[in-house]
Design a protein around this motif. Structure first.
Motif, mmCIF file in Angstrom:
data_model
loop_
_atom_site.group_PDB
_atom_site.id
_atom_site.type_symbol
_atom_site.label_atom_id
_atom_site.label_comp_id
_atom_site.label_asym_id
_atom_site.label_seq_id
_atom_site.Cartn_x
_atom_site.Cartn_y
_atom_site.Cartn_z
ATOM 1 N N SER A 373 44.915 36.698 39.422
ATOM 2 C CA SER A 373 44.650 35.989 38.182
ATOM 3 C C SER A 373 43.721 36.832 37.318
ATOM 4 O O SER A 373 42.599 37.154 37.732
ATOM 5 C CB SER A 373 44.000 34.631 38.468
ATOM 6 N N GLN A 374 44.145 37.173 36.114
ATOM 7 C CA GLN A 374 43.295 37.973 35.239
ATOM 8 C C GLN A 374 42.038 37.195 34.852
ATOM 9 O O GLN A 374 40.959 37.781 34.722
ATOM 10 C CB GLN A 374 44.058 38.377 33.981
ATOM 11 N N VAL A 375 42.176 35.882 34.693
ATOM 12 C CA VAL A 375 41.013 35.070 34.351
ATOM 13 C C VAL A 375 39.991 35.094 35.481
ATOM 14 O O VAL A 375 38.786 35.262 35.250
ATOM 15 C CB VAL A 375 41.439 33.623 34.033
ATOM 16 N N ALA A 376 40.466 34.929 36.717
ATOM 17 C CA ALA A 376 39.558 34.952 37.859
ATOM 18 C C ALA A 376 38.941 36.335 38.041
ATOM 19 O O ALA A 376 37.743 36.461 38.318
ATOM 20 C CB ALA A 376 40.297 34.528 39.132
ATOM 21 N N SER A 377 39.731 37.370 37.878
ATOM 22 C CA SER A 377 39.210 38.730 37.987
ATOM 23 C C SER A 377 38.171 39.004 36.913
ATOM 24 O O SER A 377 37.147 39.653 37.162
ATOM 25 C CB SER A 377 40.349 39.744 37.867
ATOM 26 N N ALA A 378 38.422 38.484 35.701
ATOM 27 C CA ALA A 378 37.474 38.696 34.601
ATOM 28 C C ALA A 378 36.150 37.984 34.884
ATOM 29 O O ALA A 378 35.079 38.498 34.526
ATOM 30 C CB ALA A 378 38.078 38.201 33.293
ATOM 31 N N SER A 379 36.204 36.828 35.517
ATOM 32 C CA SER A 379 34.978 36.107 35.853
ATOM 33 C C SER A 379 34.144 36.904 36.854
ATOM 34 O O SER A 379 32.924 37.038 36.692
ATOM 35 C CB SER A 379 35.323 34.730 36.432
ATOM 36 N N LEU A 380 34.809 37.446 37.875
ATOM 37 C CA LEU A 380 34.087 38.291 38.836
ATOM 38 C C LEU A 380 33.495 39.496 38.121
ATOM 39 O O LEU A 380 32.321 39.835 38.311
ATOM 40 C CB LEU A 380 35.016 38.736 39.961
ATOM 41 N N ALA A 381 34.307 40.152 37.305
ATOM 42 C CA ALA A 381 33.851 41.366 36.628
ATOM 43 C C ALA A 381 32.667 41.082 35.713
ATOM 44 O O ALA A 381 31.696 41.845 35.673
ATOM 45 C CB ALA A 381 35.003 41.977 35.826
ATOM 46 N N GLU A 382 32.719 39.972 34.957
ATOM 47 C CA GLU A 382 31.647 39.623 34.034
ATOM 48 C C GLU A 382 30.327 39.457 34.777
ATOM 49 O O GLU A 382 29.272 39.917 34.325
ATOM 50 C CB GLU A 382 31.995 38.331 33.302
ATOM 51 N N ASN A 383 30.379 38.804 35.923
ATOM 52 C CA ASN A 383 29.161 38.599 36.717
ATOM 53 C C ASN A 383 28.703 39.882 37.391
ATOM 54 O O ASN A 383 27.507 40.150 37.490
ATOM 55 C CB ASN A 383 29.391 37.503 37.748
ATOM 56 N N TYR A 384 29.645 40.686 37.854
ATOM 57 C CA TYR A 384 29.291 41.904 38.590
ATOM 58 C C TYR A 384 28.597 42.912 37.684
ATOM 59 O O TYR A 384 27.595 43.530 38.075
ATOM 60 C CB TYR A 384 30.536 42.532 39.211
ATOM 61 N N VAL A 385 29.101 43.098 36.472
ATOM 62 C CA VAL A 385 28.466 44.070 35.555
ATOM 63 C C VAL A 385 27.168 43.517 34.976
ATOM 64 O O VAL A 385 26.363 44.270 34.424
ATOM 65 C CB VAL A 385 29.408 44.492 34.416
#
Length: 389
Positions: A373-385
Motif C-alpha cells: 500500500s503506497q499510503v501505508a508505506s508513505a506513513s512509515l516513511a514520513e515517521n522514519y525520516v
C-alpha cells in the motif's frame, strides 16, 4: 560562579544545546560526572533525521558529517525470504543520514573547545537546587572542593539515570513505561555492510537489523532473550544466526569478521510528564526512552533541544517567556508520536513469546499491507525520516 544556563550532561543533546545558545550570545556551562573519554567510548545510534542534520548545521558542526556521513534514500523490510524496499525519498522528498552518534558528540566537543566554552568533567555530586524559584543554582564537587553555579535556567540533559529527573518531587511527575520481553544483541565489526541501506528483518527465529556506521564499519543486531549472556555468543554463532534470519540475497552480502564491540540491550518505552519544572527542563533520555527499532532516540533529543533553544533564545532576545512556558507541551506532542512509531515498529518486526497463531497471522498481514500500500508505506516513511519540529 554565575552563568545564564547550566546544562547537566555533556552528551550530544547537552553539547548541541550549549553550542546553539553560545552562537546566540547566551552564556552556559556544562557539567558532567564522567570524563570526555568515557563519553566518547559509548556506542550509540547512527541514523539522523533531516531536522537533526539541520540543527547540526545551525550549530556549525556539520562539515565532517557531510563529508563522511552516508545519505540513505530508503530502507528495506525483510520477510517471507524477500527484501521489500521503502523509498523514503520518493514518498516524502526527504532522506536520512547515517553518521554515528559518537562522531556527532566528537564534533560538538571539538567545536565547544574551539569556542572557548566551559565544560566541567568529573563533577561529582551534581545537584540542582531551587529550580521552582527565580534563583536556581547547581552545586557539585571537584578535586575535593565544593562549588556552586548560580543561573537563570537549568537544562537536564543527563540521561535516564541522571540527577535531573530524580531531583523532581515524585508527586510532580508522572511516568509511563512499557518493557519488552527481549533484548538486542549487537556487534560492531570492521567489515563492509551487507547492503547500501538498512535492512529490518522479521523472521520466525526473531528480529534482525543490518546497519552500518560507514562503508567499512557495520553494526548488526539480532533479537535475543533477556537472560542470554554475551559470553555465550561467539562471533561465529552470531554471524550464523544473523544469516539465518535474512533473505538469501541479503545473507549472501554479509562479510564476517571479528567484532570489537558486543552488548545486549533491553528494550523499553518510557515517558515522563511534564518535561519542565519551574526553571528546570528535562531533555532527551532524561525525559523519554524509545526502543531503537524506529531510530528515534538521538533525534528526539535533538527536537527537545530545538524547542528549548527557541524558548531560551526568545527569553534573552525578546524578553518573552512564552517559548519557555510552552516547552513541555511542544516537546511532548512530538515525543508521543515518536514513541508510538517506535512501539509500532517494534511490535511489527519482533517475535513475542506470547504471540499465538492468530497474532502471528495479523503481523504477517500488517507487513504485507505495509509494503503493497503506497499510503501505508508513505506513513512509515514520513515517521522514519522525522516529523516536522
Amino acid at each position: 560562579m554565575r552563568t545564564q544556563v547550566v546544562i547537566i550532561g555533556s552528551g550530544p543533546s547537552g553539547l548541541l544545546l550549549g553550542q546553539l545558545l553560545a552562537n546566540n550570545g547566551i552564556d552556559n556551562v556544562i557539567l558532567d560526572r564522567v570524563d570526555r573519554d568515557y563519553i566518547l567510548g559509548r556506542v550509540r545510534a547512527g541514523v539522523l533525521e533531516q531536522g537533526t542534520v539541520e540543527l547540526l548545521e545551525e550549530a556549525g558542526v556539520s562539515r565532517r558529517m557531510h563529508e563522511e556521513g552516508l545519505r540513505h534514500d530508503g530502507i528495506s523490510l525483510a520477510f517471507d525470504n524477500r527484501l521489500h524496499r521503502i523509498d523514503l525519498a520518493a514518498l516524502t522528498g526527504k532522506h536520512v543520514t547515517v553518521y554515528g552518534q559518537t562522531e556527532v558528540t566528537h564534533d560538538l566537543m571539538d567545536k565547544r573547545e574551539a569556542s572557548g566554552l566551559s565544560t566541567i568533567y568529573d563533577a561529582a555530586n551534581v545537584q540542582p537546587h531551587e529550580f521552582d524559584t527565580d534563583t536556581p543554582y547547581v552545586t557539585y564537587e571537584k578535586d575535593g572542593a565544593s562549588h556552586r553555579i548560580d543561573c537563570d535556567f537549568i537544562a537536564g540533559c543527563d540521561g535516564s539515570h541522571g540527577v535531573s529527573r530524580r531531583s523532581v518531587p515524585q508527586d510532580a511527575i508522572r511516568t509511563f513505561e512499557r518493557s519488552y520481553p527481549f533484548g538486542w544483541l549487537g556487534i560492531m565489526a570492521e567489515v563492509p555492510p551487507a547492503d547500501h541501506e538498512l535492512i529490518y528483518a522479521n523472521h520466525p527465529r526473531g528480529f534482525a537489523l543490518c546497519s552500518m556506521r560507514s562503508e567499512h564499519r557495520s553494526r548488526y543486531y539480532v533479537q535475543c532473550p533477556l537472560d542470554d549472556r554475551i559470553e555465550d555468543w561467539s562471533d561465529e554463532r552470531f554471524w550464523d544466526e544473523l544469516r539465518r534470519r535474512l533473505p538469501e540475497e541479503a545473507a549472501a552480502g554479509i562479510t564476517t569478521g571479528p567484532s570489537f564491540e558486543k552488548s545486549i540491550a533491553p528494550l523499553r518505552s518510557f515517558v515522563a510528564e511534564p518535561m519542565q519544572f519551574g526553571r528546570l527542563s528535562l531533555v532527551g533520555d532524561a525525559a523519554h526512552i524509545v526502543p531503537p527499532t524506529g531510530a528515534k532516540g538521538l533525534n528526539l533529543a535533538a527536537s527537545d533541544v530545538h524547542y528549548l533553544f527557541e524558548g531560551l533564545r526568545d527569553y534573552y532576545r525578546d524578553g518573552s517567556s512564552a517559548g519557555m512556558e510552552a516547552y513541555s507541551g511542544r516537546a511532548l506532542a512530538r515525543v508521543w508520536k515518536a514513541v508510538r512509531f517506535s512501539w509500532w515498529m517494534t511490535t511489527m518486526l519482533h517475535r513475542f513469546p506470547d504471540t499465538d497463531s492468530f497474532g502471528q497471522r495479523i503481523q504477517e498481514a500488517e507487513l504485507d499491507y505495509l509494503v503493497h500500500s503506497q499510503v501505508a508505506s508513505a506513513s512509515l516513511a514520513e515517521n522514519y525520516v522525522g516529523l516536522p519540529f
